[in-house]
Design an enzyme around this catalytic site. Structure first.
Site, PDB file in Angstrom:
ATOM      1  N   ARG A   9      15.367  71.054  39.843  1.00  0.00           N
ATOM      2  CA  ARG A   9      14.854  69.766  39.359  1.00  0.00           C
ATOM      3  C   ARG A   9      15.177  69.739  37.865  1.00  0.00           C
ATOM      4  O   ARG A   9      14.746  70.610  37.111  1.00  0.00           O
ATOM      5  CB  ARG A   9      13.356  69.665  39.597  1.00  0.00           C
ATOM      6  CG  ARG A   9      12.744  68.405  39.024  1.00  0.00           C
ATOM      7  CD  ARG A   9      11.309  68.191  39.484  1.00  0.00           C
ATOM      8  NE  ARG A   9      11.262  67.561  40.785  1.00  0.00           N
ATOM      9  CZ  ARG A   9      10.231  66.828  41.225  1.00  0.00           C
ATOM     10  NH1 ARG A   9       9.176  66.637  40.460  1.00  0.00           N
ATOM     11  NH2 ARG A   9      10.254  66.271  42.428  1.00  0.00           N
ATOM     12  N   HIS A  36      17.289  61.205  43.653  1.00  0.00           N
ATOM     13  CA  HIS A  36      16.140  61.943  44.209  1.00  0.00           C
ATOM     14  C   HIS A  36      16.290  62.029  45.734  1.00  0.00           C
ATOM     15  O   HIS A  36      15.472  61.491  46.490  1.00  0.00           O
ATOM     16  CB  HIS A  36      14.845  61.230  43.822  1.00  0.00           C
ATOM     17  CG  HIS A  36      13.628  62.091  43.930  1.00  0.00           C
ATOM     18  ND1 HIS A  36      13.686  63.445  44.230  1.00  0.00           N
ATOM     19  CD2 HIS A  36      12.297  61.800  43.776  1.00  0.00           C
ATOM     20  CE1 HIS A  36      12.467  63.930  44.270  1.00  0.00           C
ATOM     21  NE2 HIS A  36      11.614  62.964  43.996  1.00  0.00           N
ATOM     22  N   GLN A  39      13.373  63.156  48.275  1.00  0.00           N
ATOM     23  CA  GLN A  39      12.316  62.157  48.496  1.00  0.00           C
ATOM     24  C   GLN A  39      12.791  61.072  49.462  1.00  0.00           C
ATOM     25  O   GLN A  39      12.055  60.652  50.359  1.00  0.00           O
ATOM     26  CB  GLN A  39      11.902  61.531  47.155  1.00  0.00           C
ATOM     27  CG  GLN A  39      10.810  60.500  47.291  1.00  0.00           C
ATOM     28  CD  GLN A  39       9.463  61.093  47.686  1.00  0.00           C
ATOM     29  OE1 GLN A  39       9.002  62.021  47.040  1.00  0.00           O
ATOM     30  NE2 GLN A  39       8.834  60.576  48.726  1.00  0.00           N
ATOM     31  N   ASP A 128       7.856  52.648  42.502  1.00  0.00           N
ATOM     32  CA  ASP A 128       7.757  53.941  41.826  1.00  0.00           C
ATOM     33  C   ASP A 128       7.095  53.684  40.479  1.00  0.00           C
ATOM     34  O   ASP A 128       6.952  52.528  40.052  1.00  0.00           O
ATOM     35  CB  ASP A 128       9.193  54.506  41.647  1.00  0.00           C
ATOM     36  CG  ASP A 128       9.242  55.948  41.193  1.00  0.00           C
ATOM     37  OD1 ASP A 128       8.178  56.592  41.076  1.00  0.00           O
ATOM     38  OD2 ASP A 128      10.361  56.445  40.938  1.00  0.00           O
ATOM     39  N   CYS A 168       6.503  57.265  46.133  1.00  0.00           N
ATOM     40  CA  CYS A 168       6.787  58.710  46.141  1.00  0.00           C
ATOM     41  C   CYS A 168       5.690  59.541  45.477  1.00  0.00           C
ATOM     42  O   CYS A 168       5.693  60.764  45.604  1.00  0.00           O
ATOM     43  CB  CYS A 168       8.147  58.987  45.508  1.00  0.00           C
ATOM     44  SG  CYS A 168       8.334  58.332  43.845  1.00  0.00           S
ATOM     45  N   ARG A 196       7.484  65.266  53.005  1.00  0.00           N
ATOM     46  CA  ARG A 196       8.333  65.976  52.029  1.00  0.00           C
ATOM     47  C   ARG A 196       8.502  67.430  52.497  1.00  0.00           C
ATOM     48  O   ARG A 196       9.596  67.982  52.421  1.00  0.00           O
ATOM     49  CB  ARG A 196       7.681  65.951  50.643  1.00  0.00           C
ATOM     50  CG  ARG A 196       7.696  64.608  49.989  1.00  0.00           C
ATOM     51  CD  ARG A 196       9.036  64.359  49.327  1.00  0.00           C
ATOM     52  NE  ARG A 196       9.036  64.797  47.948  1.00  0.00           N
ATOM     53  CZ  ARG A 196       9.977  65.514  47.370  1.00  0.00           C
ATOM     54  NH1 ARG A 196      11.009  65.933  48.050  1.00  0.00           N
ATOM     55  NH2 ARG A 196       9.917  65.829  46.095  1.00  0.00           N
TER      56      ARG A 196
HETATM   57  N1  NVA Z   1      11.157  58.338  39.463  1.00  0.00           N
HETATM   58  C1  NVA Z   1      10.165  59.393  39.397  1.00  0.00           C
HETATM   59  C2  NVA Z   1      10.037  60.075  40.718  1.00  0.00           C
HETATM   60  C3  NVA Z   1       8.955  61.122  40.753  1.00  0.00           C
HETATM   61  C4  NVA Z   1       8.791  61.772  42.093  1.00  0.00           C
HETATM   62  C5  NVA Z   1      10.566  60.370  38.296  1.00  0.00           C
HETATM   63  O1  NVA Z   1      11.759  60.681  38.192  1.00  0.00           O
HETATM   64  O2  NVA Z   1       9.709  60.782  37.545  1.00  0.00           O
END
Ligand code: NVA
Length: 213
Positions: A9, A36, A39, A128, A168, A196
């Site tokens: 990540r 992502h 997700q 989101d 998410c 998930r």
């Molecule tokens: N768009 C959000 C998703 C978090 C699961 C981020 O990148 O922080």
């Protein structure tokens, strides 16, 4: 040397691609600024569990043209469904980043100024946070820009009567979504969150054993 899989990540997508180029084991994108995929796999699995195949369905994306939006569009091209996107101006999806083919067909992607129009007839409404990880310095400016992009009961009412709501998580009630939507009957956010885990286990099985089922 001791790992069979690596999940990363990070921020820029280029970082993970560079790592993968030199890796001897599969590298899973656990989230980047641009994408992502883990997700979205869980979200699509959740949709299928509740409503059956996603092919030909319509997903409404309300809010930021971010990593989630980009990956929804990749999935739409791959699995042949449509994403209606409504973002504030200045926060649009960058098609060059989002598209697998370079140009997303109107069959898979349509933009709307008004989030109500994006939700009209949708089978799934999703959103989101207004400020993703790494963009925290923009928080106050984004709060102003995104004020009209809060998923409301009125938006859910113009979607299909059996439309689902997903997020998410973590969510901010009263910002990107009203509490009566995320805590309402059409919301499947807890199934989505649990999935998930199941989908990531399936992904590891696929990458390590080449098994799809
Ligand atoms: N768009 C959000 C998703 C978090 C699961 C981020 O990148 O922080």
């Amino acid at each position: 040397r001791m790992a069979d899989l690596v999940m990363i990540r990070t921020y820029e997508q280029t970082k993970i691609e560079r790592f993968a180029e030199y890796s001897r084991v599969p590298v899973i994108n656990g989230l980047t600024n641009e994408f992502h995929p883990c997700q979205i796999l869980a979200d699509i699995f959740t949709f299928i569990e509740h409503r059956g195949p996603i092919q030909g369905k319509t997903v409404a994306w309300v809010g930021d043209g971010n990593n989630m939006a980009n990956t929804w569009l990749q999935a739409a091209e791959l699995l042949d469904f449509k994403v209606n996107v409504s973002t504030p101006s200045g926060y649009e999806v960058d098609e060059k980043i989002a598209s697998i083919t370079g140009k997303i067909s109107p069959r898979h992607f349509q933009t709307y100024r008004n989030p109500m129009d994006a939700c009209r007839g949708a089978d799934l409404v999703t959103t989101d946070v207004w400020t993703s990880m790494g963009y925290e310095a923009e928080n106050e400016v984004r709060k102003q820009a995104f004020a009209a992009w809060r998923v409301s009961a009125a938006m859910m009412a113009v979607a299909q009567p059996n439309a689902l709501f997903m997020h998410c998580l973590p969510a901010h009630r009263g910002e990107e979504v009203d509490a009566d939507v995320i805590d309402g009957a059409q919301s499947v956010v807890w199934d989505e969150a649990e999935n998930r885990m199941h989908v990531q286990k399936a992904l590891m099985e696929f990458l390590l054993l080449g098994r799809l089922s």
